[in-house]
Design a protein around this motif. Structure first.
Motif, PDB file in Angstrom:
ATOM      1  N   THR A  21       0.852  -1.121  -0.056  1.00 23.51           N
ATOM      2  CA  THR A  21       0.041   0.127  -0.067  1.00 23.51           C
ATOM      3  C   THR A  21       0.995   1.363   0.018  1.00 23.51           C
ATOM      4  O   THR A  21       0.439   2.241   0.387  1.00 23.51           O
ATOM      5  CB  THR A  21      -0.884  -0.044   1.211  1.00 23.51           C
ATOM      6  OG1 THR A  21      -0.138  -0.386   2.216  1.00 23.51           O
ATOM      7  CG2 THR A  21      -2.101  -1.146   1.214  1.00 23.51           C
ATOM      8  N   GLN A  22       2.177   1.026  -0.206  1.00 30.70           N
ATOM      9  CA  GLN A  22       2.979   2.374  -0.381  1.00 30.70           C
ATOM     10  C   GLN A  22       2.771   3.290  -1.544  1.00 30.70           C
ATOM     11  O   GLN A  22       2.637   4.580  -1.328  1.00 30.70           O
ATOM     12  CB  GLN A  22       4.637   1.664  -0.612  1.00 30.70           C
ATOM     13  CG  GLN A  22       5.523   2.776  -0.043  1.00 30.70           C
ATOM     14  CD  GLN A  22       6.957   2.223  -0.243  1.00 30.70           C
ATOM     15  OE1 GLN A  22       7.037   1.129   0.364  1.00 30.70           O
ATOM     16  NE2 GLN A  22       7.804   2.691  -0.953  1.00 30.70           N
ATOM     17  N   THR A  23       2.230   2.717  -2.567  1.00 29.82           N
ATOM     18  CA  THR A  23       1.805   3.605  -3.683  1.00 29.82           C
ATOM     19  C   THR A  23       0.218   3.776  -4.275  1.00 29.82           C
ATOM     20  O   THR A  23      -0.175   4.162  -5.034  1.00 29.82           O
ATOM     21  CB  THR A  23       2.595   3.408  -4.904  1.00 29.82           C
ATOM     22  OG1 THR A  23       2.240   2.249  -5.402  1.00 29.82           O
ATOM     23  CG2 THR A  23       3.867   3.699  -4.618  1.00 29.82           C
ATOM     24  N   ARG A  24      -0.282   2.661  -3.038  1.00 23.12           N
ATOM     25  CA  ARG A  24      -1.819   2.253  -3.867  1.00 23.12           C
ATOM     26  C   ARG A  24      -2.799   2.203  -2.569  1.00 23.12           C
ATOM     27  O   ARG A  24      -2.123   1.688  -1.453  1.00 23.12           O
ATOM     28  CB  ARG A  24      -1.808   1.128  -4.842  1.00 23.12           C
ATOM     29  CG  ARG A  24      -1.316  -0.091  -4.145  1.00 23.12           C
ATOM     30  CD  ARG A  24      -1.674  -1.371  -4.726  1.00 23.12           C
ATOM     31  NE  ARG A  24      -0.840  -1.590  -5.911  1.00 23.12           N
ATOM     32  CZ  ARG A  24       0.236  -2.363  -6.016  1.00 23.12           C
ATOM     33  NH1 ARG A  24       0.698  -2.954  -4.752  1.00 23.12           N
ATOM     34  NH2 ARG A  24       0.935  -2.658  -7.079  1.00 23.12           N
ATOM     35  N   SER A  25      -4.025   2.397  -2.705  1.00 28.79           N
ATOM     36  CA  SER A  25      -5.162   2.270  -1.368  1.00 28.79           C
ATOM     37  C   SER A  25      -5.178   0.564  -1.290  1.00 28.79           C
ATOM     38  O   SER A  25      -4.848  -0.272  -2.147  1.00 28.79           O
ATOM     39  CB  SER A  25      -6.040   2.624  -1.708  1.00 28.79           C
ATOM     40  OG  SER A  25      -6.825   2.362  -2.850  1.00 28.79           O
ATOM     41  N   LYS A  26      -5.542   0.076  -0.283  1.00 20.98           N
ATOM     42  CA  LYS A  26      -5.886  -1.242  -0.054  1.00 20.98           C
ATOM     43  C   LYS A  26      -6.842  -1.947  -0.954  1.00 20.98           C
ATOM     44  O   LYS A  26      -6.582  -2.923  -1.634  1.00 20.98           O
ATOM     45  CB  LYS A  26      -6.519  -1.545   1.475  1.00 20.98           C
ATOM     46  CG  LYS A  26      -5.589  -1.630   2.490  1.00 20.98           C
ATOM     47  CD  LYS A  26      -5.940  -2.144   3.744  1.00 20.98           C
ATOM     48  CE  LYS A  26      -6.998  -1.365   4.415  1.00 20.98           C
ATOM     49  NZ  LYS A  26      -7.554  -2.142   5.766  1.00 20.98           N
ATOM     50  N   PRO A  27      -7.892  -1.360  -1.363  1.00 17.80           N
ATOM     51  CA  PRO A  27      -8.792  -1.589  -2.529  1.00 17.80           C
ATOM     52  C   PRO A  27      -8.190  -2.118  -3.928  1.00 17.80           C
ATOM     53  O   PRO A  27      -8.697  -2.607  -4.606  1.00 17.80           O
ATOM     54  CB  PRO A  27     -10.048  -0.795  -2.359  1.00 17.80           C
ATOM     55  CG  PRO A  27      -9.958  -0.282  -1.194  1.00 17.80           C
ATOM     56  CD  PRO A  27      -8.626  -0.069  -0.663  1.00 17.80           C
ATOM     57  N   ALA A  28      -7.132  -1.104  -4.154  1.00 14.57           N
ATOM     58  CA  ALA A  28      -6.344  -1.425  -5.217  1.00 14.57           C
ATOM     59  C   ALA A  28      -5.307  -2.384  -5.243  1.00 14.57           C
ATOM     60  O   ALA A  28      -4.650  -2.721  -6.376  1.00 14.57           O
ATOM     61  CB  ALA A  28      -5.832  -0.043  -5.606  1.00 14.57           C
TER      62      ALA A  28
ATOM     63  N   LYS B 168      -4.994 -11.044 -11.473  1.00 12.50           N
ATOM     64  CA  LYS B 168      -5.739 -10.245 -12.457  1.00 12.50           C
ATOM     65  C   LYS B 168      -6.622  -9.330 -11.961  1.00 12.50           C
ATOM     66  O   LYS B 168      -7.486  -8.577 -12.498  1.00 12.50           O
ATOM     67  CB  LYS B 168      -6.219 -11.115 -13.760  1.00 12.50           C
ATOM     68  CG  LYS B 168      -7.194 -12.239 -13.283  1.00 12.50           C
ATOM     69  CD  LYS B 168      -7.793 -12.901 -14.582  1.00 12.50           C
ATOM     70  CE  LYS B 168      -8.670 -11.957 -15.131  1.00 12.50           C
ATOM     71  NZ  LYS B 168      -9.296 -12.829 -16.572  1.00 12.50           N
ATOM     72  N   TYR B 169      -7.233  -9.489 -10.760  1.00 12.18           N
ATOM     73  CA  TYR B 169      -8.158  -8.555 -10.332  1.00 12.18           C
ATOM     74  C   TYR B 169      -7.476  -7.711  -9.127  1.00 12.18           C
ATOM     75  O   TYR B 169      -6.362  -7.562  -8.999  1.00 12.18           O
ATOM     76  CB  TYR B 169      -9.236  -9.545  -9.395  1.00 12.18           C
ATOM     77  CG  TYR B 169      -9.695 -10.634 -10.157  1.00 12.18           C
ATOM     78  CD1 TYR B 169     -10.614 -10.412 -11.159  1.00 12.18           C
ATOM     79  CD2 TYR B 169      -9.077 -12.104  -9.850  1.00 12.18           C
ATOM     80  CE1 TYR B 169     -11.141 -11.722 -12.158  1.00 12.18           C
ATOM     81  CE2 TYR B 169      -9.610 -13.009 -10.777  1.00 12.18           C
ATOM     82  CZ  TYR B 169     -10.542 -12.926 -11.557  1.00 12.18           C
ATOM     83  OH  TYR B 169     -11.201 -13.890 -12.205  1.00 12.18           O
ATOM     84  N   ARG B 170      -8.424  -6.791  -8.678  1.00 11.53           N
ATOM     85  CA  ARG B 170      -8.028  -5.862  -7.621  1.00 11.53           C
ATOM     86  C   ARG B 170      -9.190  -6.105  -6.307  1.00 11.53           C
ATOM     87  O   ARG B 170     -10.277  -6.645  -6.858  1.00 11.53           O
ATOM     88  CB  ARG B 170      -8.356  -4.365  -8.148  1.00 11.53           C
ATOM     89  CG  ARG B 170      -7.496  -3.959  -9.261  1.00 11.53           C
ATOM     90  CD  ARG B 170      -5.976  -3.421  -8.867  1.00 11.53           C
ATOM     91  NE  ARG B 170      -5.262  -2.905 -10.110  1.00 11.53           N
ATOM     92  CZ  ARG B 170      -4.624  -2.206  -9.904  1.00 11.53           C
ATOM     93  NH1 ARG B 170      -3.935  -1.591  -9.066  1.00 11.53           N
ATOM     94  NH2 ARG B 170      -3.980  -1.694 -11.063  1.00 11.53           N
ATOM     95  N   LEU B 171      -8.675  -5.843  -5.202  1.00 13.47           N
ATOM     96  CA  LEU B 171      -9.451  -6.099  -3.997  1.00 13.47           C
ATOM     97  C   LEU B 171     -10.944  -5.581  -4.277  1.00 13.47           C
ATOM     98  O   LEU B 171     -12.028  -6.054  -3.773  1.00 13.47           O
ATOM     99  CB  LEU B 171      -8.755  -5.657  -2.816  1.00 13.47           C
ATOM    100  CG  LEU B 171      -7.957  -6.917  -2.014  1.00 13.47           C
ATOM    101  CD1 LEU B 171      -7.164  -6.056  -0.940  1.00 13.47           C
ATOM    102  CD2 LEU B 171      -8.710  -7.902  -1.643  1.00 13.47           C
ATOM    103  N   VAL B 172     -10.961  -4.321  -4.762  1.00 11.75           N
ATOM    104  CA  VAL B 172     -12.275  -3.542  -4.806  1.00 11.75           C
ATOM    105  C   VAL B 172     -13.156  -4.439  -5.725  1.00 11.75           C
ATOM    106  O   VAL B 172     -14.572  -4.074  -5.643  1.00 11.75           O
ATOM    107  CB  VAL B 172     -11.843  -2.125  -5.303  1.00 11.75           C
ATOM    108  CG1 VAL B 172     -11.596  -2.031  -6.928  1.00 11.75           C
ATOM    109  CG2 VAL B 172     -13.290  -1.273  -4.929  1.00 11.75           C
TER     110      VAL B 172
END
Length: 420
Positions: free
Chosen positions: A22-29, A35-39
């Motif tokens: 999560t250094q450069t992205r939010s948790k859902p990203a 191939k997916y994102r958490l969101v």
């Protein structure tokens, strides 16, 4: 019934326990399953439940999440469906960042007001599960509830990590305690015979709520409380009808590196608890990638995403994400490789070789175990990662170690011959 529902997906805070992912992205990203994102999980659950008006609330490191949602969720011009981003913003009545889950929804209420709805479904953006929200909404309406909370039976050893609820015979929630450390016995609730057999006797809040519209506005506009789980929910139990919707399927809160790692590697099981190959598949960005090409590789219990070029000798219990390149005689075990956002051209690869620097991907004769390789990394030849005794926790320029798991940071360059 779902036509009267609007869903809000909470983008989460800084996500420090998932660092460095999560250094450069939010948790859902954060990318999952190659191939997916958490969101994509809560949004897909909504769409399969015929809930197609969805707001995603974002704040920290939100650029990649915004881009993913913009490129993924498109609906017909003649449809009222949408997945919209609501970023934290300064307004004449609010000059600050979101201070918690309830405050995030409070600051977003004016965006909801232009829509017609009777119920608000509030979801977390960092959980892995498959749930039919239609059933939860139906129970909410039939029980004449003011608030419904999705709950999951947990074992006594898990109680200190959750908000625990107490219910009566009609599933009404009579008490709530946040992460109790002792005195668990009085918090036992009525659960199914199957859950009793497993010793899962305590009902934990999943952070999934349904509010009646009028009550949500009343609760949020009448005070300045910032959190649903710690403040709004406990204080609503005495004066309102708050009902438990008991869920017994697979669910995990991906809040730490170990839980994230195990949730991903668990997808490689013969029959995984979270089934990607279900009719209620996960929606994500449609990419026009070529098929994966594999040459001379022994694959065992692994998931390989689109667009990869693999010449490894062994890949065992691992996930290989999109556009991953793995060189000759390389061995990968118990790893999650997130892949790359783009390909290097043959000319760029040749130039990197001539300059003596790694090309994007993983080079020849590498041995990598128990690791997470973040996106767009450059790992040279003859690199060994996590092959000997368990490494102590620590954060370094190109990698982090958490509970014996090595995380190679996004865009890190690992020179040939490196041993971690």
């Amino acid at each position: 019934m779902t036509s009267k529902v609007i869903s809000i997906v909470l983008g989460g805070g800084q996500g420090s326990r998932l660092a460095p992912l999560t250094q450069t992205r939010s948790k859902p990203a954060v990318p999952i399953a190659g191939k997916y994102r958490l969101v994509d999980i809560p949004i897909s659950n909504c769409l399969h439940s015929n809930i197609n008006r969805i707001f995603v609330l974002t704040q920290f490191n939100s650029a990649s999440l915004n881009k993913h949602i913009k490129n993924t969720y498109h609906f017909s011009t003649f449809s009222t469906a949408f997945v919209d981003i609501l970023a934290a913003e300064q307004t004449p009545t609010s000059a600050g960042w979101f201070q918690g889950t309830a405050d995030a929804v409070r600051q977003s209420l004016h965006h909801l007001a232009v829509h017609e709805f009777d119920y608000v479904l509030i979801l977390s953006g960092d959980q892995l599960y498959q749930m039919d929200f239609e059933e939860m909404i139906q129970q909410h309406v039939e029980s004449k509830a003011d608030i419904s909370i999705a709950t999951i039976p947990v074992h006594e050893r898990d109680v200190p990590g959750f908000g625990i609820l107490k219910t009566d015979a009609e599933n009404n929630i009579t008490a709530f305690i946040e992460k109790p450390k002792t005195g668990f016995e009085e918090w036992v609730s009525e659960v199914s015979p199957e859950m009793k057999e497993k010793g899962r006797l305590y009902l934990a809040s999943m952070g999934i709520y349904i509010f009646n519209r009028k009550l949500l506005y009343e609760l949020l506009e009448s005070n300045d409380q910032t959190d649903f789980g710690k403040e709004i929910i406990p204080q609503s139990i005495q004066g309102h009808k708050v009902v438990s919707y008991q869920y017994e399927g697979y669910w995990t809160d991906i809040g730490t590196i170990p839980s994230f790692f195990e949730a991903n590697l668990g997808l490689t099981d013969d029959i995984p608890e979270f089934n990607l190959f279900d009719k209620n598949h996960i929606y994500t960005r449609a990419r026009m990638l070529p098929p994966t090409k594999v040459s001379g590789t022994h694959l065992e219990k692994s998931i390989i995403a689109d667009g990869c070029i693999i010449n490894a000798s062994l890949i065992n219990r691992s996930i290989v994400g999109i556009r991953t390149r793995i060189g000759l005689y390389t061995s990968i075990e118990n790893c999650y490789i997130m892949g790359s956002d783009n390909y290097q051209t043959l000319e760029e690869i040749a130039a990197a070789k001539e300059a003596g620097v790694p090309a994007m991907g993983i080079g020849d004769r590498c041995t990598i175990k128990n690791a997470i390789i973040d996106k767009n990394t450059y790992i040279g030849d003859d690199v060994k990662i996590n092959c000997n005794k368990k490494l102590p926790d620590g954060d370094y320029p190109t990698y982090t170690v958490v509970d014996g798991i090595v995380i190679i940071k996004k865009r890190a360059v690992i020179p040939s011959g490196t041993v971690i």
